[in-house]
Design a protein around this motif. Structure first.
Motif, PDB file in Angstrom:
ATOM      1  N   GLN A  14     -16.699 -14.711  -5.871  1.00  0.00           N
ATOM      2  CA  GLN A  14     -17.251 -13.674  -6.716  1.00  0.00           C
ATOM      3  C   GLN A  14     -16.534 -12.723  -8.052  1.00  0.00           C
ATOM      4  O   GLN A  14     -16.355 -13.422  -8.795  1.00  0.00           O
ATOM      5  CB  GLN A  14     -18.486 -12.580  -6.028  1.00  0.00           C
ATOM      6  CG  GLN A  14     -19.162 -12.253  -7.223  1.00  0.00           C
ATOM      7  CD  GLN A  14     -20.592 -13.139  -8.371  1.00  0.00           C
ATOM      8  OE1 GLN A  14     -20.785 -13.677  -7.627  1.00  0.00           O
ATOM      9  NE2 GLN A  14     -19.379 -13.104  -9.549  1.00  0.00           N
ATOM     10  N   ASN A  15     -16.003 -12.168  -7.509  1.00  0.00           N
ATOM     11  CA  ASN A  15     -14.270 -11.707  -7.876  1.00  0.00           C
ATOM     12  C   ASN A  15     -13.788 -12.671  -9.636  1.00  0.00           C
ATOM     13  O   ASN A  15     -13.555 -12.398  -9.918  1.00  0.00           O
ATOM     14  CB  ASN A  15     -13.454 -11.402  -7.099  1.00  0.00           C
ATOM     15  CG  ASN A  15     -12.952 -10.314  -8.211  1.00  0.00           C
ATOM     16  OD1 ASN A  15     -12.948  -9.244  -8.691  1.00  0.00           O
ATOM     17  ND2 ASN A  15     -11.812  -9.742  -7.271  1.00  0.00           N
ATOM     18  N   GLN A  16     -13.592 -13.718  -8.267  1.00  0.00           N
ATOM     19  CA  GLN A  16     -13.076 -14.850  -9.455  1.00  0.00           C
ATOM     20  C   GLN A  16     -13.133 -14.870 -10.355  1.00  0.00           C
ATOM     21  O   GLN A  16     -13.055 -14.956 -12.043  1.00  0.00           O
ATOM     22  CB  GLN A  16     -12.220 -16.079  -8.637  1.00  0.00           C
ATOM     23  CG  GLN A  16     -11.353 -15.988  -7.542  1.00  0.00           C
ATOM     24  CD  GLN A  16     -11.195 -17.095  -6.494  1.00  0.00           C
ATOM     25  OE1 GLN A  16     -11.530 -17.914  -6.245  1.00  0.00           O
ATOM     26  NE2 GLN A  16      -9.761 -16.606  -6.283  1.00  0.00           N
ATOM     27  N   LEU A  17     -14.755 -15.385 -10.432  1.00  0.00           N
ATOM     28  CA  LEU A  17     -15.497 -15.578 -11.480  1.00  0.00           C
ATOM     29  C   LEU A  17     -15.479 -14.677 -12.692  1.00  0.00           C
ATOM     30  O   LEU A  17     -15.697 -14.940 -13.976  1.00  0.00           O
ATOM     31  CB  LEU A  17     -17.552 -15.743 -10.836  1.00  0.00           C
ATOM     32  CG  LEU A  17     -17.662 -17.139 -10.031  1.00  0.00           C
ATOM     33  CD1 LEU A  17     -18.478 -17.028  -9.590  1.00  0.00           C
ATOM     34  CD2 LEU A  17     -17.052 -18.221 -11.263  1.00  0.00           C
ATOM     35  N   ILE A  49     -22.309 -16.125  -8.684  1.00  0.00           N
ATOM     36  CA  ILE A  49     -21.581 -17.315  -7.174  1.00  0.00           C
ATOM     37  C   ILE A  49     -23.214 -18.282  -6.915  1.00  0.00           C
ATOM     38  O   ILE A  49     -24.223 -17.405  -6.020  1.00  0.00           O
ATOM     39  CB  ILE A  49     -20.820 -16.248  -5.573  1.00  0.00           C
ATOM     40  CG1 ILE A  49     -20.688 -17.442  -5.335  1.00  0.00           C
ATOM     41  CG2 ILE A  49     -22.007 -15.881  -5.490  1.00  0.00           C
ATOM     42  CD1 ILE A  49     -19.572 -17.216  -4.289  1.00  0.00           C
ATOM     43  N   PRO A  50     -22.797 -19.250  -6.374  1.00  0.00           N
ATOM     44  CA  PRO A  50     -24.155 -20.030  -6.362  1.00  0.00           C
ATOM     45  C   PRO A  50     -25.030 -19.727  -4.878  1.00  0.00           C
ATOM     46  O   PRO A  50     -23.131 -19.435  -4.318  1.00  0.00           O
ATOM     47  CB  PRO A  50     -23.057 -21.692  -6.342  1.00  0.00           C
ATOM     48  CG  PRO A  50     -22.159 -21.229  -6.151  1.00  0.00           C
ATOM     49  CD  PRO A  50     -21.601 -20.590  -7.302  1.00  0.00           C
ATOM     50  N   GLN A  88     -16.042  -4.512 -10.084  1.00  0.00           N
ATOM     51  CA  GLN A  88     -15.855  -3.605 -11.218  1.00  0.00           C
ATOM     52  C   GLN A  88     -14.642  -4.221 -11.724  1.00  0.00           C
ATOM     53  O   GLN A  88     -13.836  -4.584 -11.347  1.00  0.00           O
ATOM     54  CB  GLN A  88     -15.915  -2.338 -11.514  1.00  0.00           C
ATOM     55  CG  GLN A  88     -15.890  -2.102 -12.996  1.00  0.00           C
ATOM     56  CD  GLN A  88     -15.014  -1.051 -13.593  1.00  0.00           C
ATOM     57  OE1 GLN A  88     -14.206   0.505 -12.734  1.00  0.00           O
ATOM     58  NE2 GLN A  88     -15.271  -0.538 -15.055  1.00  0.00           N
ATOM     59  N   ALA A  89     -15.217  -5.230 -12.882  1.00  0.00           N
ATOM     60  CA  ALA A  89     -15.031  -6.306 -13.595  1.00  0.00           C
ATOM     61  C   ALA A  89     -14.975  -5.651 -15.317  1.00  0.00           C
ATOM     62  O   ALA A  89     -15.687  -6.220 -15.354  1.00  0.00           O
ATOM     63  CB  ALA A  89     -14.757  -7.603 -13.283  1.00  0.00           C
ATOM     64  N   GLY A  90     -14.224  -5.106 -15.986  1.00  0.00           N
ATOM     65  CA  GLY A  90     -14.720  -4.887 -17.585  1.00  0.00           C
ATOM     66  C   GLY A  90     -17.002  -4.120 -17.211  1.00  0.00           C
ATOM     67  O   GLY A  90     -16.611  -3.008 -16.828  1.00  0.00           O
TER      68      GLY A  90
END
Length: 370
Positions: free
Chosen positions: A365-368, A204-205, A335-337
């Motif tokens: 950040q979760n969406q990214l 995230i920026p 945790q995403a993959g």
């Protein structure tokens, strides 16, 4: 022949006005040459012909006179009480039938005046017109006001202005491009749930007004930098777990906001989803944050967190100094993959770290990653 040629010359002179009661002569009198009168123009209804003046013949074009053997037929008088009908073109050889003198020009024909409407009807019409105009004006003002309000921000509308809710001004986010033929991590074609995009572009920026952390600039960082966020007596243990979990690399970004809030985001990518899941289990990230951060107090599971904005197939765990998440520090794991993210917001001293910007950062950040 002498009498016939003299008639046009005499007609050009203006005759004396006849007496009001004088009738137009019938057959036997000298005929009026009307052969070339233009028949295409009808006699207007609203114009009255003065009784004291004869029909003008000055515009009669010089032409062959009408034979004397054809007299002008007399017609029946027009009743004064009835309106004069619209005249049809006068055929050649016939004159306009007038038997009685008309009223003075300034009075006009009585039949030409419209019958006045009753006063009560006029009042009703005026009232309807006024109310119609008022409705149209009010409708236009209401439409303009509605359009003006919908185009304004909430803080610009009088009576509805509210202070900001504390959210940070992040730039518009977009997912990075993938290598040709590579699917997204949770696409049906990506069974292993691998992130094929550059991990640094999934960070995230920093929001507007932030001061960048010189150590965490959005690039790759070492394992030593990551474990420095935890208590000293736990850093060796965590380093060994990372070495055993086939860690590929770590990307990180940090910044400080004008209110003093410090933010850090770490992304750890492993060779497979199983290794990321294994590290999460080995550090006991679930109801507790597992290995504690380098912080004076232990953190608790934020029971007020409802996983708002959670992306399917991802797991989010949020913690704070209290069960409501309030306190000087907020921590969360995603945790995403094949990727595990750590998000930290903290305040120094006794100042409370706001929950809204923390949860905003966590959701984005979760969406990214999803």
């Amino acid at each position: 022949m002498t009498e016939q040629t003299a008639a046009p010359t005499a007609a050009t002179e203006e005759p004396a006005a006849p007496a009001p009661e004088q009738e137009i002569p019938s057959a036997g009198a000298e005929p009026v040459p009307v052969t070339d009168v233009q028949a295409a123009e009808p006699v207007p209804v609203t114009e009255s012909v003065p009784a004291t003046e004869p029909v003008p013949v000055t515009d009669v074009q010089a032409a062959e006179p009408v034979p004397a053997t054809e007299p002008v037929p007399a017609t029946e008088p027009v009743p004064a009480a009835e309106p004069v009908p619209a005249a049809e073109p006068v055929p050649a050889g016939e004159s306009v039938p007038v038997t009685e003198p008309l009223e003075a020009p300034e009075q006009g024909l009585a039949a030409a005046e419209p019958v006045p409407a009753p006063k009560s009807s006029r009042r009703v019409l005026r009232a309807v017109a006024r109310w119609t105009a008022a409705v149209l004006v009010l409708g236009g003002l209401g439409t303009g006001t509605a359009l003006g309000i919908t185009s304004m921000e909430r803080t610009e509308v009088p009576g509805l202005a509210t202070e900001g809710d504390g959210r940070w001004d992040y730039p518009e986010l977009s997912l990075p491009a993938l290598p040709a033929g590579s699917p997204r991590p949770f696409n049906e074609a990506n069974v292993a749930e691998i992130h094929h995009a550059d991990l640094r572009k999934l960070l995230i920026p920093a929001p507007a007004g932030a001061t960048a952390d010189k150590k965490l600039t959005g690039g790759w960082v070492s394992t030593t930098q990551f474990v420095s966020e935890f208590r000293k007596d736990k850093r060796g243990e965590l380093t060994q777990l990372l070495d055993d979990s086939a860690l590929r690399h770590i990307a990180a970004r940090g910044w400080t906001m004008p209110d003093g809030t410090r933010s850090k985001v770490y992304l750890l990518q492993f060779n497979s989803t199983a290794y990321a899941q294994g590290l999460r289990d080995d550090t006991y990230v679930s109801s507790t944050p597992g290995i504690p951060l380098d912080w004076p107090t232990d953190l608790q599971l934020d029971e007020s967190w409802n996983a708002g904005g959670k992306v399917p197939e991802t797991a989010v765990y949020a913690y704070g100094e209290t069960k409501t998440g309030k306190g000087r520090i907020h921590e969360a794991y995603i945790q995403a993959g094949d990727t595990l993210a750590l998000v930290i917001h903290s305040q120094q001293g006794k100042k409370i770290a706001e929950q809204i910007p923390f949860r905003q950062t966590l959701i984005l950040q979760n969406q990214l990653l999803g």
